[in-house]
Design an enzyme around this catalytic site. Structure first.
Site, PDB file in Angstrom:
ATOM      1  N   PHE A 245       4.102   6.891 -32.598  1.00 40.87           N
ATOM      2  CA  PHE A 245       4.809   6.723 -31.331  1.00 40.87           C
ATOM      3  C   PHE A 245       4.922   8.103 -30.652  1.00 40.87           C
ATOM      4  O   PHE A 245       5.199   9.099 -31.321  1.00 40.87           O
ATOM      5  CB  PHE A 245       6.201   6.131 -31.593  1.00 40.87           C
ATOM      6  CG  PHE A 245       6.894   5.699 -30.347  1.00 40.87           C
ATOM      7  CD1 PHE A 245       6.550   4.510 -29.725  1.00 40.87           C
ATOM      8  CD2 PHE A 245       7.871   6.494 -29.768  1.00 40.87           C
ATOM      9  CE1 PHE A 245       7.178   4.115 -28.554  1.00 40.87           C
ATOM     10  CE2 PHE A 245       8.499   6.105 -28.593  1.00 40.87           C
ATOM     11  CZ  PHE A 245       8.155   4.911 -27.990  1.00 40.87           C
TER      12      PHE A 245
ATOM     13  N   ASP B 155       9.886   7.079 -40.029  1.00 37.56           N
ATOM     14  CA  ASP B 155      10.377   6.415 -38.818  1.00 37.56           C
ATOM     15  C   ASP B 155      10.343   4.913 -39.120  1.00 37.56           C
ATOM     16  O   ASP B 155       9.264   4.319 -39.243  1.00 37.56           O
ATOM     17  CB  ASP B 155       9.476   6.770 -37.624  1.00 37.56           C
ATOM     18  CG  ASP B 155       9.982   6.167 -36.313  1.00 37.56           C
ATOM     19  OD1 ASP B 155      10.731   5.169 -36.375  1.00 37.56           O
ATOM     20  OD2 ASP B 155       9.609   6.667 -35.237  1.00 37.56           O
TER      21      ASP B 155
ATOM     22  N   TYR C 280      18.077  -0.936 -31.752  1.00 30.40           N
ATOM     23  CA  TYR C 280      18.051  -1.847 -30.596  1.00 30.40           C
ATOM     24  C   TYR C 280      16.900  -2.844 -30.650  1.00 30.40           C
ATOM     25  O   TYR C 280      16.760  -3.680 -29.774  1.00 30.40           O
ATOM     26  CB  TYR C 280      18.018  -1.074 -29.269  1.00 30.40           C
ATOM     27  CG  TYR C 280      17.034   0.076 -29.195  1.00 30.40           C
ATOM     28  CD1 TYR C 280      15.677  -0.149 -29.064  1.00 30.40           C
ATOM     29  CD2 TYR C 280      17.480   1.386 -29.246  1.00 30.40           C
ATOM     30  CE1 TYR C 280      14.780   0.903 -28.994  1.00 30.40           C
ATOM     31  CE2 TYR C 280      16.600   2.459 -29.183  1.00 30.40           C
ATOM     32  CZ  TYR C 280      15.260   2.207 -29.056  1.00 30.40           C
ATOM     33  OH  TYR C 280      14.377   3.257 -29.002  1.00 30.40           O
ATOM     34  N   LYS C 281      16.050  -2.726 -31.679  1.00 24.01           N
ATOM     35  CA  LYS C 281      14.931  -3.667 -31.772  1.00 24.01           C
ATOM     36  C   LYS C 281      15.374  -4.880 -32.587  1.00 24.01           C
ATOM     37  O   LYS C 281      16.202  -5.661 -32.135  1.00 24.01           O
ATOM     38  CB  LYS C 281      13.726  -2.985 -32.406  1.00 24.01           C
ATOM     39  CG  LYS C 281      13.216  -1.783 -31.621  1.00 24.01           C
ATOM     40  CD  LYS C 281      11.999  -1.190 -32.297  1.00 24.01           C
ATOM     41  CE  LYS C 281      11.552   0.102 -31.648  1.00 24.01           C
ATOM     42  NZ  LYS C 281      11.010  -0.062 -30.305  1.00 24.01           N
TER      43      LYS C 281
ATOM     44  N   ARG D  99       1.511  -7.233 -26.913  1.00 28.74           N
ATOM     45  CA  ARG D  99       2.262  -7.325 -28.173  1.00 28.74           C
ATOM     46  C   ARG D  99       3.170  -8.549 -28.167  1.00 28.74           C
ATOM     47  O   ARG D  99       3.912  -8.795 -27.213  1.00 28.74           O
ATOM     48  CB  ARG D  99       3.121  -6.077 -28.395  1.00 28.74           C
ATOM     49  CG  ARG D  99       2.332  -4.818 -28.629  1.00 28.74           C
ATOM     50  CD  ARG D  99       3.218  -3.677 -29.129  1.00 28.74           C
ATOM     51  NE  ARG D  99       4.393  -3.443 -28.278  1.00 28.74           N
ATOM     52  CZ  ARG D  99       5.320  -2.532 -28.529  1.00 28.74           C
ATOM     53  NH1 ARG D  99       5.246  -1.776 -29.608  1.00 28.74           N
ATOM     54  NH2 ARG D  99       6.342  -2.358 -27.712  1.00 28.74           N
TER      55      ARG D  99
HETATM   56  C1  LIG Z   1       8.299   3.983 -33.644  1.00 27.13           C
HETATM   57  C2  LIG Z   1       9.294   4.451 -32.614  1.00 27.13           C
HETATM   58  N1  LIG Z   1       9.894   5.641 -32.788  1.00 27.13           N
HETATM   59  C3  LIG Z   1      10.793   6.101 -31.880  1.00 27.13           C
HETATM   60  C4  LIG Z   1      11.115   5.373 -30.758  1.00 27.13           C
HETATM   61  C5  LIG Z   1      12.050   5.927 -29.716  1.00 27.13           C
HETATM   62  O1  LIG Z   1      13.289   6.226 -30.205  1.00 27.13           O
HETATM   63  P1  LIG Z   1      14.471   6.756 -29.299  1.00 27.13           P
HETATM   64  O2  LIG Z   1      14.261   6.265 -27.911  1.00 27.13           O
HETATM   65  O3  LIG Z   1      15.699   6.175 -29.953  1.00 27.13           O
HETATM   66  O4  LIG Z   1      14.484   8.231 -29.379  1.00 27.13           O
HETATM   67  C6  LIG Z   1      10.523   4.121 -30.558  1.00 27.13           C
HETATM   68  C7  LIG Z   1      10.878   3.329 -29.368  1.00 27.13           C
HETATM   69  O5  LIG Z   1      10.424   2.259 -29.117  1.00 27.13           O
HETATM   70  C8  LIG Z   1       9.585   3.660 -31.511  1.00 27.13           C
HETATM   71  O6  LIG Z   1       8.959   2.482 -31.342  1.00 27.13           O
END
Ligand SMILES: Cc1ncc(COP(=O)(O)O)c(C=O)c1O
Length: 409
Positions: free
Chosen positions: A129, A198, A223-224, A368
């Site tokens: 990501f 992560d 939040y997912k 997705r």
């Molecule tokens: C794999 C992954 N890591 C990190 C994040 C982003 O995290 P944050 O916005 O809480 O910093 C996301 C957001 O969708 C994600 O899918």
């Protein structure tokens, strides 16, 4: 697997009627007439989250005002909510705290991890990501340390050579591919390196078990699939035997051993609290605390099984439509979402949304489908694929209205 894959709509209905997770759907406050295939991005509201939000805002905040930091347990909320999340990731209750965002926690953990890694090299793969890549590269610039953006799948080989710090997703955000966490931790252990996991796309949909995998450091979204609400704070995990060996690079007053002594010099709190930085977002924590009630008696291996079965249904029907599947076909290697590829993916997703079926799109061509097992039924997924088949057959996606891009896709 406890679920079979339905071959027609009748079989999908039969599966729904016997589904051991079927009761969970009524715990969600879902809008009528919509099929929600975006639980991997923003989970929907649960009744318990909305109730807890209301209780905290109109009850505690309105009536108790500042006293509520003590009387309503607000001060401890990052750890009490962390403790209720711990079981879902196979952690001990005192190993998890809710704080900040994933981006910030990646920074904190990766920076801290360098003090226990054999070398301070920082590694991230090119298909992680984006925030994971940005944060790790920025950290390397700040500290003038080696940075490696490894080819997809090569991160562990770099870790093995360097004994540095690798940031790795347990489930890839684009493909949904699951990593072998225990295998990766084995490489970290033998090379003297450290992995920061992560878990954003793994938590609440797979039966991730940090203890079994031997994982030392992790963070992830709430939040997912955990349905904590828009912008819900992230969780941060450090294995119990590692906590006292690490210091946060963002040592705010909430991570101090005595924040209300207002001492000029920082001294870290003894437990996981040392990874807190500033004042916690109480309303968001309240919503998350309510949302986690949904998981209280839920068997996560059943959740993962159902996610795989829903995924297999999507893949079987996508194959029949001649669509390219960009997720692993082997359910053991797949998390909670399935990605399909089509050059007109953006327009197709808009056409689905127009019919009340919410999915999402990732550049350049990925559609997705998030398959949240707690509120989705097999019939929902069956009908969504019927709609997709119709949109493709009639070229309903080929409409100028569906080409307009919004800020958030
Ligand atoms: C794999 C992954 N890591 C990190 C994040 C982003 O995290 P944050 O916005 O809480 O910093 C996301 C957001 O969708 C994600 O899918």
């Amino acid at each position: 697997m406890s679920y079979v894959i339905p071959a027609d709509r009748g079989e999908a209905e039969a599966l729904d009627s016997h589904d051991l997770l079927g009761h969970a759907r009524e715990l969600f406050d879902l809008p009528d007439g919509k099929t929600y295939l975006v639980g991997h991005s923003l989970g929907p509201a649960t009744h318990s989250a909305l109730d807890e939000l209301e209780r905290t805002a109109s009850g505690h905040w309105r009536n108790e005002l500042v006293k509520a930091w003590n009387s309503a347990g607000w001060f401890d909320l990052p750890r009490t909510v962390g403790a209720s999340l711990a079981r879902l990731i196979g952690a001990r209750q005192d190993e998890v705290i809710i704080a900040d965002s994933v981006s910030i926690n990646l920074f904190k953990l990766a920076a801290a991890a360098r003090s226990i890694a054999r070398t301070p090299a920082l590694i991230v793969e090119e298909d992680e990501f984006p925030t994971d890549q940005y944060i790790i590269e920025a950290l390397s610039k700040l500290s003038g340390r080696d940075f490696v953006r490894a080819k997809s799948g090569d991160g562990l080989a770099h870790l093995e050579r360097s004994g540095g710090v690798l940031v790795l997703s347990a489930v890839n955000y684009r493909s949904g591919e699951i990593r072998n966490m225990a295998g990766a931790e084995g490489v970290a252990h033998s090379s003297g390196g450290v992995i920061v996991w992560d878990l954003s796309h793994a938590t609440g949909v797979t039966d991730v078990n940090l203890q079994e995998a031997g994982a030392r450091l992790a963070t992830g979204c709430t939040y997912k699939y955990l349905n904590g609400g828009p912008g819900a704070p992230s969780f941060l995990y450090v294995r119990a035997d590692t906590i006292s060996r690490l210091e946060s690079p963002l040592p705010g007053w909430m991570g101090h051993e005595k924040p209300f002594a207002f001492e000029p010099v920082y001294a870290p709190a003894s437990g996981i609290q040392r990874f807190a930085s500033g004042t916690p977002p109480i309303l968001s924590l309240a919503a998350l605390s309510g949302a986690l009630e949904v998981f209280e008696s839920i068997d996560m291996s059943l959740v993962h099984d159902k996610a795989r079965a829903l995924g297999e249904l999507v893949i079987a029907r996508a194959d029949a439509l001649g669509l390219e599947v960009a997720s692993p076909r082997d359910g053991r290697r797949r998390g909670g979402h399935v990605s399909l590829r089509h050059p007109n993916g953006y327009e197709i997703v808009q056409a689905l949304i127009h019919r009340g079926i919410l999915a999402d799109f990732r550049e350049p061509d990925t559609i997705r489908f998030g398959l949240s097992p707690l509120f989705l039924r097999f019939t929902d997924v069956w009908d969504a694929l019927d709609a997709l088949a119709d949109i493709l057959a009639t070229r309903a996606w080929d409409d100028p209205a569906f080409r307009q891009r919004s800020k958030v896709t």
